[in-house]
Write a protein that holds these residues in place. Structure first.
Motif, PDB file in Angstrom:
ATOM      1  N   ALA A   5       5.905  24.264  -7.600  1.00  0.00           N
ATOM      2  CA  ALA A   5       6.342  24.334  -6.198  1.00  0.00           C
ATOM      3  C   ALA A   5       5.293  23.716  -5.287  1.00  0.00           C
ATOM      4  O   ALA A   5       4.101  23.710  -5.600  1.00  0.00           O
ATOM      5  CB  ALA A   5       6.584  25.793  -5.804  1.00  0.00           C
ATOM      6  N   PRO A   6       5.720  23.204  -4.125  1.00  0.00           N
ATOM      7  CA  PRO A   6       4.755  22.668  -3.159  1.00  0.00           C
ATOM      8  C   PRO A   6       3.833  23.769  -2.646  1.00  0.00           C
ATOM      9  O   PRO A   6       4.231  24.917  -2.492  1.00  0.00           O
ATOM     10  CB  PRO A   6       5.644  22.137  -2.032  1.00  0.00           C
ATOM     11  CG  PRO A   6       7.012  21.988  -2.635  1.00  0.00           C
ATOM     12  CD  PRO A   6       7.115  23.055  -3.677  1.00  0.00           C
ATOM     13  N   ASP A   7       2.590  23.403  -2.391  1.00  0.00           N
ATOM     14  CA  ASP A   7       1.642  24.301  -1.752  1.00  0.00           C
ATOM     15  C   ASP A   7       1.389  23.784  -0.342  1.00  0.00           C
ATOM     16  O   ASP A   7       1.960  24.272   0.626  1.00  0.00           O
ATOM     17  CB  ASP A   7       0.359  24.375  -2.574  1.00  0.00           C
ATOM     18  CG  ASP A   7      -0.672  25.300  -1.962  1.00  0.00           C
ATOM     19  OD1 ASP A   7      -0.279  26.235  -1.260  1.00  0.00           O
ATOM     20  OD2 ASP A   7      -1.870  25.083  -2.194  1.00  0.00           O
ATOM     21  N   ALA A   8       0.578  22.747  -0.222  1.00  0.00           N
ATOM     22  CA  ALA A   8       0.423  22.062   1.061  1.00  0.00           C
ATOM     23  C   ALA A   8       1.374  20.870   1.110  1.00  0.00           C
ATOM     24  O   ALA A   8       1.728  20.300   0.076  1.00  0.00           O
ATOM     25  CB  ALA A   8      -1.017  21.593   1.236  1.00  0.00           C
TER      26      ALA A   8
ATOM     27  N   GLU B 244       3.716  17.181   5.951  1.00  0.00           N
ATOM     28  CA  GLU B 244       4.191  17.565   7.277  1.00  0.00           C
ATOM     29  C   GLU B 244       3.313  18.651   7.888  1.00  0.00           C
ATOM     30  O   GLU B 244       3.030  18.639   9.106  1.00  0.00           O
ATOM     31  CB  GLU B 244       5.637  18.066   7.182  1.00  0.00           C
ATOM     32  CG  GLU B 244       6.657  16.992   6.849  1.00  0.00           C
ATOM     33  CD  GLU B 244       6.643  16.592   5.374  1.00  0.00           C
ATOM     34  OE1 GLU B 244       7.238  15.557   5.043  1.00  0.00           O
ATOM     35  OE2 GLU B 244       6.016  17.321   4.554  1.00  0.00           O
ATOM     36  N   ASP B 245       2.848  19.606   7.044  1.00  0.00           N
ATOM     37  CA  ASP B 245       2.088  20.734   7.576  1.00  0.00           C
ATOM     38  C   ASP B 245       0.582  20.507   7.586  1.00  0.00           C
ATOM     39  O   ASP B 245      -0.115  20.992   8.483  1.00  0.00           O
ATOM     40  CB  ASP B 245       2.395  21.990   6.760  1.00  0.00           C
ATOM     41  CG  ASP B 245       3.837  22.433   6.926  1.00  0.00           C
ATOM     42  OD1 ASP B 245       4.436  22.105   7.962  1.00  0.00           O
ATOM     43  OD2 ASP B 245       4.356  23.097   5.998  1.00  0.00           O
TER      44      ASP B 245
ATOM     45  N   THR C  16      -0.300  19.165  -2.082  1.00  0.00           N
ATOM     46  CA  THR C  16      -0.741  19.803  -3.322  1.00  0.00           C
ATOM     47  C   THR C  16       0.387  20.701  -3.798  1.00  0.00           C
ATOM     48  O   THR C  16       1.274  21.083  -3.016  1.00  0.00           O
ATOM     49  CB  THR C  16      -2.024  20.645  -3.135  1.00  0.00           C
ATOM     50  OG1 THR C  16      -1.758  21.697  -2.199  1.00  0.00           O
ATOM     51  CG2 THR C  16      -3.173  19.789  -2.638  1.00  0.00           C
ATOM     52  N   GLY C  17       0.363  21.031  -5.066  1.00  0.00           N
ATOM     53  CA  GLY C  17       1.396  21.887  -5.624  1.00  0.00           C
ATOM     54  C   GLY C  17       0.791  23.023  -6.418  1.00  0.00           C
ATOM     55  O   GLY C  17      -0.398  23.021  -6.758  1.00  0.00           O
TER      56      GLY C  17
END
Length: 242
Positions: free
Chosen positions: A25-28, A31-32, A37-38
């Motif tokens: 799953a995405p972490d960073a 867009e944010d 990173t995942g």
């Protein structure tokens, strides 16, 4: 030429019964945070992977203790198709298929030379093409063929490990009631794992893309350097002259 023989690591991918589920799953996100990173959660035997002796033996070598050169091997494809669900692969079956168009003595550097150690073969790994890769993602993938203990001993005597397009060289528990009769005749425990890993021979599981591979090729299956790891996912890649 190169060919990827490994399964993509992805959320919800098939795992051996009882093993941890896989999530990616995405972490960073860009867009944010301006970068990506995942987060990966996985068992050590998810997807295409190698087993370390520690997988079967309490005092066996761990994945980080094995020389990385052991994961670059000369492989021989053994096409065993067609096979029935949960069919036992015997030593005779391996010997017979290896004899189809190729003298099985070629497994050794020079078996006619008594000075040559039979445990120092030109072939490091037999890649067993069972055809079960086509059942990936279904319950029937559990019902793959398996090696008999005597077949594993035969491999040990030749000094070769095994790669498979299935969960492993031993039977996998089935969820299908129709296979109860077949399962009753299957061995208890993990005799093929015990024989091969007890001899420090490689086991590579959940391979794919074996169709139309040449008979002989180089296989690279480098694991993560997991401290005291009992196995690791790999990027399994075949190389041969085109």
């Amino acid at each position: 030429m190169f060919r990827d023989l490994s399964r993509p690591i992805e959320t919800g991918m098939p795992t051996y019964p009882g093993d941890p589920e896989v999530t990616l799953a995405p972490d960073a996100t860009h867009e944010d945070g301006g970068y990506a990173t995942g987060e990966l959660r996985t068992g050590t035997h998810a997807g295409t992977h190698v087993d370390a002796p520690r997988h079967a033996l309490p005092d066996g070598a761990t994945i980080d203790e094995i020389d990385p050169g052991r994961f670059a091997v000369d492989a021989r494809l053994v096409d065993l198709r067609p096979l029935e669900p949960r069919e036992a692969i015997t030593a005779d079956a391996l010997s017979e298929r290896l004899g189809d168009g190729t003298d099985s003595i070629d497994l050794a550097v020079d078996a006619h030379d008594p000075a040559v150690d039979a445990l120092d073969p030109a072939i490091d790994l037999l890649v067993l093409h069972t055809g079960w890769a086509t059942r990936w993602g279904t319950e029937r993938y559990r019902d793959h063929p398996y090696l008999t203990a005597s077949a594993a001993v035969w491999c040990r005597e030749w000094g070769v490990g095994v790669g498979l397009d299935a969960f492993g060289p031993d039977p996998t528990p089935s969820s299908a009631e129709t296979d109860a009769a077949a399962a009753a005749d299957e061995p208890d425990g993990s005799p093929a794992h015990d024989v091969l890993l007890g001899a420090d021979l490689p086991i590579v599981e959940n391979l794919c893309g074996l169709d139309e591979l040449p008979t002989r090729f180089r296989l690279y299956a480098f694991p993560l350097r997991l401290r005291e790891g009992d196995g690791s996912p790999v990027r399994a890649v075949a190389e041969w002259e085109g």
